[in-house]
Structures are given as C-alpha cells and as structure tokens.
Design an enzyme around this catalytic site. Structure first.
Site, short mmCIF file in Angstrom:
data_model
loop_
_atom_site.label_atom_id
_atom_site.label_comp_id
_atom_site.label_asym_id
_atom_site.label_seq_id
_atom_site.Cartn_x
_atom_site.Cartn_y
_atom_site.Cartn_z
N HIS A 126 0.67 -1.15 0.09
CA HIS A 126 0.09 -0.04 0.02
C HIS A 126 1.01 1.28 0.00
CE1 HIS A 126 -3.20 2.81 0.94
NE2 HIS A 126 -3.98 1.84 0.67
N ASP A 131 -7.87 -5.52 -0.05
CA ASP A 131 -8.32 -6.25 -1.02
C ASP A 131 -8.07 -7.61 -0.81
OD1 ASP A 131 -9.46 -4.35 -2.64
OD2 ASP A 131 -7.51 -3.66 -3.15
N1 ACO Z 1 4.05 -7.37 -4.75
C1 ACO Z 1 5.41 -7.30 -4.95
N2 ACO Z 1 6.35 -6.25 -4.68
C2 ACO Z 1 5.59 -5.28 -4.28
C3 ACO Z 1 4.24 -4.99 -4.05
C4 ACO Z 1 3.53 -6.20 -4.23
N3 ACO Z 1 2.38 -6.57 -4.14
N4 ACO Z 1 3.88 -4.03 -3.84
C5 ACO Z 1 5.19 -3.19 -3.98
N5 ACO Z 1 6.27 -3.79 -3.79
C6 ACO Z 1 7.39 -3.57 -4.07
C7 ACO Z 1 7.85 -2.72 -5.35
O1 ACO Z 1 8.18 -3.77 -6.51
C8 ACO Z 1 8.92 -1.85 -5.15
O2 ACO Z 1 10.04 -2.60 -5.03
P1 ACO Z 1 11.53 -2.03 -5.33
O3 ACO Z 1 11.63 -0.74 -4.40
O4 ACO Z 1 12.45 -3.06 -4.83
O5 ACO Z 1 11.43 -1.57 -6.74
C9 ACO Z 1 8.52 -1.73 -3.56
O6 ACO Z 1 7.66 -2.55 -3.29
C10 ACO Z 1 8.05 -0.18 -3.46
O7 ACO Z 1 6.90 -0.32 -4.68
P2 ACO Z 1 6.12 1.09 -5.23
O8 ACO Z 1 5.38 0.71 -6.55
O9 ACO Z 1 7.11 2.32 -4.97
O10 ACO Z 1 4.81 1.38 -3.93
P3 ACO Z 1 3.60 2.13 -4.35
O11 ACO Z 1 3.53 2.84 -2.89
O12 ACO Z 1 3.65 2.84 -5.41
O13 ACO Z 1 2.58 0.81 -4.50
C11 ACO Z 1 0.87 -0.39 -4.66
C12 ACO Z 1 1.49 0.84 -3.85
C13 ACO Z 1 0.56 0.03 -6.16
C14 ACO Z 1 -0.52 -0.65 -4.03
C15 ACO Z 1 1.47 -1.78 -4.68
O14 ACO Z 1 1.94 -2.05 -3.42
C16 ACO Z 1 0.82 -2.71 -5.57
O15 ACO Z 1 0.86 -2.89 -6.79
N6 ACO Z 1 0.25 -3.74 -4.85
C17 ACO Z 1 -0.70 -4.66 -5.59
C18 ACO Z 1 -1.84 -4.30 -5.84
C19 ACO Z 1 -2.71 -3.90 -4.96
O16 ACO Z 1 -2.97 -4.99 -4.14
N7 ACO Z 1 -3.37 -2.81 -5.05
C20 ACO Z 1 -4.66 -2.51 -4.01
C21 ACO Z 1 -4.05 -1.35 -3.12
S1 ACO Z 1 -5.26 -1.08 -1.88
C22 ACO Z 1 -6.47 -0.18 -2.68
O17 ACO Z 1 -6.17 0.40 -3.72
C23 ACO Z 1 -7.70 -0.23 -2.14
#
Ligand code: ACO
Length: 427
Positions: free
Chosen positions: A303, A360
C-alpha cells in the site's frame, strides 16, 4: 512545532510556511514557491504531495489507523450501517434518528433508474466488464437527470440519486448480463438487503434475506467508504475541479478504481489464489512477486500509505472466517490466502518492502461467500467508495483555497527546431 522551513537556492533564503494538521502531521506550503523562486517541485505519483486540506478521513500508515470524521473504522464496522456511515462521511456528523429516517426516505424515493437506461444496458456486449458499464452509465445519468436550478437542491438530490441508483444499476447490470429479469428496489428493505434482493431474487426462486449476509455486506461497504486522497478520489477531485457535474466526476472515479493496482486488485487476488489452488504451490507466485525483472505484483499486498497491516484487512480477515463459519462454507481459497499471508509475512522480501495484506486481500473471499461473481467485485468496491467520493467532491466545492487542478511538468523533449518538409526527411 516549527512553523516554517528555510529554502536556500542560488544564494537566497526563502521562508516557506509549515502547515500543521489536527493530528499533528506537517506539510510545507509551497503555494508561493514558483512566484518567489522560479522553481517548481517534482514528485512522481504525488507520493510526497498533499493536494488539499481535508477533514473527512484520517489514516496513519505507520500505526495502521483509519478514522472517518474522527471515528475509528473498527467502531463503525462493529456498530454502524453503511447508510449511517455514508451520512457521516457526507455530512460530517452521525445522523439523529429523524435525520436518518429522512435520509432513508430520500434513498428509497430515488432508487429507481429511468426505464430508458435499460436499453443501454442491453446494448453492451455480454462480455463487457461491469466497471466499464458502470462508469459509462453513471456519466449518462446527467442526460437523464438534468441540472436543477437551485444549487443546494441540485447537490442534495444528485447525492441521494447517486447513492441509491448506483446500487440499483450495479444489480441491474448483473441481472442483464445473465439474461435475467431486472428486480426492482423494494421500499420495505434496508439499503444492503435491498441490493442483495435485486441481485439474487428471481421469479422462480425467491431470495431469502440472511441477516449475517446483510451484516457482512454492511461491513464490507463501510470498510471501503473512504480512504483520503487515494487514486480514484484524487481523480474525482481533479475532474471535479473543472467544475464538471458530480455524475461525471464520479464516473472518472469509477474508471480509476477499475485499475488492478487500485480497486481492481480484489478481482486479481481471487484470480491469483485460484491459480495457486490449481497448481498446488505458492512458489511460482512468490518467486514472481520477488523478481525485480517481473512486473507482477502480488495483488492484495502493499500500500502507498500503510507500512503495517491495513486495519481494514484485519477486520475483513476476521469477517471472512466468521461468515464462512456461519454459512457453513468451506472455501479452499481462504486456506490458500492464509498460507500465502503466513509465508509472505516471514519472507525477507516482503519484510524489507513493508508489504502486508491490504483491504483487497480477504475481501474477495467475503464477496464469494455472499454469492457475488468475481467480475462484480470492483463494482462492490465502487458502491462502498461512493460516499467518500461524494464527501470529497463536496468538500472541494466548498474549499476557500479551491483551484482548478493543473500540475506542472519538467519538460524533457527537444528544444526548438524547424519543421522539415516531407520530401527533405530521411526515408
Ligand atoms: N508485490 C511485490 N512487490 C511489491 C508489491 C507487491 N504487491 N507492492 C510493492 N512492491 C514492491 C515494488 O516492486 C517496489 O520494489 P523495489 O523498491 O524493490 O523496486 C517497492 O515494493 C515499492 O513499490 P512502489 O511501487 O514504490 O509502492 P507504491 O506505493 O507505489 O505501491 C501499490 C503501492 C500500487 C498498492 C503496490 O503495493 C501494488 O502494486 N500492490 C499490488 C496491487 C494491490 O493490491 N493494489 C491495491 C492497493 S489497496 C487499494 O487501492 C484499495
């Protein structure tokens, strides 16, 4: 607390005020930055940017706290209904009995959808995603319900129309997609019971309303009702800032919510859990999630704000267990989810990246138990988020600091160059 920061640039010192929120969080006010220094800020994904002052929901991502208008989401999930929580978010206070009754009457009065809209529904291809249909149909509402003269009346009626009709429209799209007769809303049913009845009642099999299922749906919707400046809410505010009508601003929010990184994750979670259940191993999914070269992200984990367990996920997980027990359902995907969570929470990659289950992760299991088909999951999220979008839109309309949302950019394209006639261009 500090009330300003000093920016030093090109030998000059600039004093930038610091704004403090009611829970102590601080922000640098850069509204005069460009005028005074010629500089702008650059912040991909607005990760460090506060776009507004807001009194609607508060969340602390380090401690895992979420409150609506100051009330912990745990208390609302335990004691409130979705209708009452919607009222709280939109109006700022819990309703008196009289106000709640009036709200219920209005929701009932506006629950029908214009009959001509059915023709639109029937014209979408059967394979259309319900989120695309919902976004289009909510935008179409403006044509069916033109603007009223008095602004206050227009806002009140549009708000109740949206809250009531989106629920009817969601159930209608499900019925029509299955080729079934549309079930109309009933005045004797509560908000959630009415939705379930419109989804599942049929002329040959009357729907029996189960209070445990109604309670679960209330909790599901309450948990999704607002979440400060998330992607879809930001979309509603940005689109609304052009002073477009509320239906269109909400339609933009629905479009943003559809994305798999946002609300679409609830559908993606079930697809991933099903894949694991079929293959019998978690290894592939975990390996993909950890692989920096693979764009795959484990849906339902991570998140932007929470660096700890999402408080909504905690409630949703508990509810999944209680509901499945009460309904005597054994869902293999719940076991897969539990195992996946257990392993992920001990895994170095997930620990280092602060990745915990988000709202989720368990919500799809609750929705499956209720009988909602997977492609409707994100629509359920949209019904839940509606009061938050509306409250945020209303707040932005009344904001004395309101401005058209129009970010700047750092241009990286070519500098001025002449137009080259086609015959002089390289082949
Ligand atoms: N699985 C694997 N790796 C992840 C995940 C995940 N679910 N989420 C984040 N990471 C990693 C990224 O690859 C990144 O790694 P790095 O720094 O080594 O390159 C690091 O964690 C940070 O990720 P960001 O993209 O900078 O984090 P951001 O805050 O932009 O992402 C997000 C948040 C989009 C929700 C992300 O965690 C994700 O894609 N999760 C999966 C989709 C999901 O569940 N979305 C629902 C969110 S809740 C909602 O909207 C109601």
């Amino acid at each position: 607390m500090t009330d300003h920061v000093i920016l030093t640039y090109a030998g000059n010192h600039y004093r930038l005020p610091v704004v403090t929120g009611s829970a102590g969080e601080q922000a640098i006010d850069i509204s005069r930055l460009r005028a005074e220094t010629g500089l702008i800020t650059l912040d991909a994904g607005f990760a460090n940017t506060g776009s507004c002052r807001s009194a609607i929901s508060y969340l602390d991502g380090e401690k895992g706290i979420l409150r609506y208008r100051g009330i912990p989401v745990e208390q609302l999930a335990e004691c409130s209904t979705f209708k009452e929580t919607a009222y709280l978010l939109i109006n700022g206070e819990l309703p008196s009995q009289k106000a709640l009754t009036r709200f219920s009457v209005l929701l009932n009065d506006h629950s029908l959808v214009h009959e001509d809209m059915k023709i639109f529904y029937q014209s979408f291809p059967r394979s259309s995603h319900p989120m695309g249909i919902l976004s289009a149909m909510v935008n179409a509402l403006r044509s069916f319900y033109p603007e009223l003269q008095r602004l206050e009346e227009e806002i009140d009626i549009t708000v109740t129309r949206l809250l009531s009709k989106v629920r009817t429209m969601a159930a209608m799209s499900y019925k029509i997609s299955r080729g079934h007769t549309v079930v109309y809303p009933r005045p004797d049913l509560t908000y959630c019971a009415n939705f379930l009845n419109m989804m599942f009642d049929s002329p040959v099999r009357p729907f029996e309303i189960d209070p445990d299922v109604v309670k679960a749906l209330n909790v599901f919707l309450i948990l999704h009702a607002d979440h400060e400046q998330n992607c879809s809410t930001a979309a509603v505010r940005v689109v609304g800032s052009a002073r477009v009508n509320l239906y269109t601003a909400i339609s933009a929010g629905i479009a943003a919510l559809w994305g798999p990184l946002h609300g679409g994750a609830n559908q993606a979670v079930i697809e991933t859990l099903s894949e694991v259940a079929q293959s019998g191993t978690l290894d592939r999914v975990l390996a993909r999630a950890r692989d920096p070269k693979d764009p795959f992200r484990l849906p339902g984990f991570g998140h932007r704000i929470y660096r700890t367990y999402d408080p909504r996920a905690r409630i949703m997980k508990r509810m999944a267990h209680v509901l499945l027990d009460k309904l005597r359902i054994s869902d293999p995907l719940l076991d897969v989810a539990r195992r996946l969570e257990e392993i992920a929470l001990k895994d170095a990659y997930f620990i280092d990246h602060h990745l915990y289950p988000n709202v989720d992760f368990y919500s799809g299991i609750v929705l499956r138990a209720i009988g909602i088909p997977t492609n409707m999951f994100t629509v359920m999220f949209a019904i839940g988020r509606l009061p938050g979008w509306i409250a945020q839109w209303k707040e932005s309309m009344d904001d004395p600091d309101w401005k058209l949302c129009r970010p700047r950019q750092v241009y990286t394209g070519p500098n001025e160059r002449p137009y080259v006639p086609i015959e002089d261009r390289p082949s």
